[in-house]
Design a protein around this motif. Structure first.
Motif, PDB file in Angstrom:
ATOM      1  N   ASN A 124      45.692  49.803  -8.002  1.00  0.00           N
ATOM      2  CA  ASN A 124      45.462  49.686  -6.554  1.00  0.00           C
ATOM      3  C   ASN A 124      43.983  49.699  -6.202  1.00  0.00           C
ATOM      4  O   ASN A 124      43.512  50.497  -5.396  1.00  0.00           O
ATOM      5  N   GLN A 125      43.235  48.826  -6.846  1.00  0.00           N
ATOM      6  CA  GLN A 125      41.816  48.712  -6.539  1.00  0.00           C
ATOM      7  C   GLN A 125      41.629  47.961  -5.231  1.00  0.00           C
ATOM      8  O   GLN A 125      42.487  47.206  -4.799  1.00  0.00           O
ATOM      9  N   ALA A 126      40.472  48.155  -4.604  1.00  0.00           N
ATOM     10  CA  ALA A 126      40.211  47.555  -3.297  1.00  0.00           C
ATOM     11  C   ALA A 126      38.804  46.985  -3.282  1.00  0.00           C
ATOM     12  O   ALA A 126      37.869  47.611  -2.793  1.00  0.00           O
ATOM     13  N   ALA A 127      38.649  45.785  -3.855  1.00  0.00           N
ATOM     14  CA  ALA A 127      37.363  45.111  -3.742  1.00  0.00           C
ATOM     15  C   ALA A 127      37.035  44.871  -2.275  1.00  0.00           C
ATOM     16  O   ALA A 127      35.889  44.967  -1.845  1.00  0.00           O
ATOM     17  N   ASP A 128      38.067  44.555  -1.499  1.00  0.00           N
ATOM     18  CA  ASP A 128      37.962  44.461  -0.048  1.00  0.00           C
ATOM     19  C   ASP A 128      38.792  45.603   0.523  1.00  0.00           C
ATOM     20  O   ASP A 128      40.013  45.627   0.373  1.00  0.00           O
ATOM     21  N   PRO A 129      38.159  46.588   1.199  1.00  0.00           N
ATOM     22  CA  PRO A 129      38.912  47.744   1.693  1.00  0.00           C
ATOM     23  C   PRO A 129      40.053  47.372   2.633  1.00  0.00           C
ATOM     24  O   PRO A 129      41.027  48.122   2.737  1.00  0.00           O
ATOM     25  N   LEU A 130      39.937  46.235   3.302  1.00  0.00           N
ATOM     26  CA  LEU A 130      41.002  45.819   4.206  1.00  0.00           C
ATOM     27  C   LEU A 130      42.178  45.202   3.470  1.00  0.00           C
ATOM     28  O   LEU A 130      43.273  45.091   4.026  1.00  0.00           O
ATOM     29  N   TRP A 131      41.965  44.789   2.228  1.00  0.00           N
ATOM     30  CA  TRP A 131      43.026  44.117   1.481  1.00  0.00           C
ATOM     31  C   TRP A 131      43.100  44.650   0.059  1.00  0.00           C
ATOM     32  O   TRP A 131      42.776  43.956  -0.901  1.00  0.00           O
ATOM     33  N   PRO A 132      43.528  45.901  -0.126  1.00  0.00           N
ATOM     34  CA  PRO A 132      43.727  46.423  -1.480  1.00  0.00           C
ATOM     35  C   PRO A 132      44.867  45.697  -2.182  1.00  0.00           C
ATOM     36  O   PRO A 132      45.660  44.989  -1.557  1.00  0.00           O
ATOM     37  N   ASP A 133      44.941  45.896  -3.499  1.00  0.00           N
ATOM     38  CA  ASP A 133      45.881  45.126  -4.308  1.00  0.00           C
ATOM     39  C   ASP A 133      47.323  45.253  -3.831  1.00  0.00           C
ATOM     40  O   ASP A 133      48.059  44.262  -3.750  1.00  0.00           O
ATOM     41  N   ARG A 134      47.749  46.460  -3.534  1.00  0.00           N
ATOM     42  CA  ARG A 134      49.154  46.648  -3.163  1.00  0.00           C
ATOM     43  C   ARG A 134      49.514  45.898  -1.889  1.00  0.00           C
ATOM     44  O   ARG A 134      50.604  45.327  -1.788  1.00  0.00           O
TER      45      ARG A 134
END
Length: 209
Positions: A124-134
């Motif tokens: 559940n990484q979040a390169a973009d905080p608005l669109w994390p993997d999950r």
């Protein structure tokens, strides 16, 4: 060579209405920058002087007052004054803004969607905080996996043991997804699952916290 066609008067009136409406909207939305940064004043919304309140009220009414004037001129001087086109131009920026408010979040959601990957879900990484993997994978997950009747062991194998949070009460497994999708992203989305006595999923849903 034939001359270029002249713009139709209705188009001119429409553009004039749209330009006026857009300018007034920009002035109202940028009043803090105009007054404090450009004019060097130190004013908050609650401390606005009377002249600023009057100016903002006038700007908010200016498109509609102008439309009323155009309507009167049309009645007095004939159809050269395009009241309908001018009014349509005034309304157009509001309709465009409303359309963007409704459509852009949906397009943004579809743009970020991708296929489910168990390892990426657990990380559940979040390169973009608005669109994390999950958040990007949950729709594909729900489309591919039939959760009702699935064993708890299989759920843990796919998704991990679950997260702890305020929504865990009443649900046996809660997975935090990310910021709520839509125009106003103030809440959090979670995937919640409930297991029956035999350890099989009996209910699941995406909830907002």
């Amino acid at each position: 060579m034939s001359p270029l066609p002249r713009p139709r008067p209705a188009v001119n009136w429409f553009c004039a209405g749209a330009a006026l409406s857009t300018l007034c909207f920009w002035c109202l939305s940028s009043w803090f920058t105009i007054v404090n940064d450009w004019l060097g004043l130190r004013i908050t919304y609650d401390t606005r002087p009377w002249w600023l309140v009057s100016a903002m009220t006038t700007v908010s009414l200016l498109p509609w007052l102008s439309l009323g004037l155009i309507v009167l001129l049309r009645r007095w001087r004939g159809p050269a004054y395009g009241a309908t086109a001018f009014g349509s131009g005034i309304v157009a920026p509001y309709l465009l803004a409303l359309g963007c408010l409704v459509l852009l979040p949906t397009l943004d959601d579809h743009w970020h969607r991708r296929g489910f990957d168990s390892a990426a879900w657990k990380a559940n990484q979040a390169a973009d905080p608005l669109w994390p993997d999950r958040l990007c994978m949950v729709d594909d997950l729900l489309a591919r996996v039939t959760f009702v009747g699935l064993s708890q062991e299989r759920v843990v194998e796919l998704l991990g043991p679950g997260d702890r949070g305020p929504l865990s009460n009443g649900w046996n497994a809660v997975y935090w997804l990310g910021p709520q999708r839509g125009a106003f992203r103030m809440d959090e989305e979670v995937l919640a699952l409930r297991f029956g006595p035999e350890g099989l999923v009996v209910e699941y849903r995406i909830l907002l916290d």
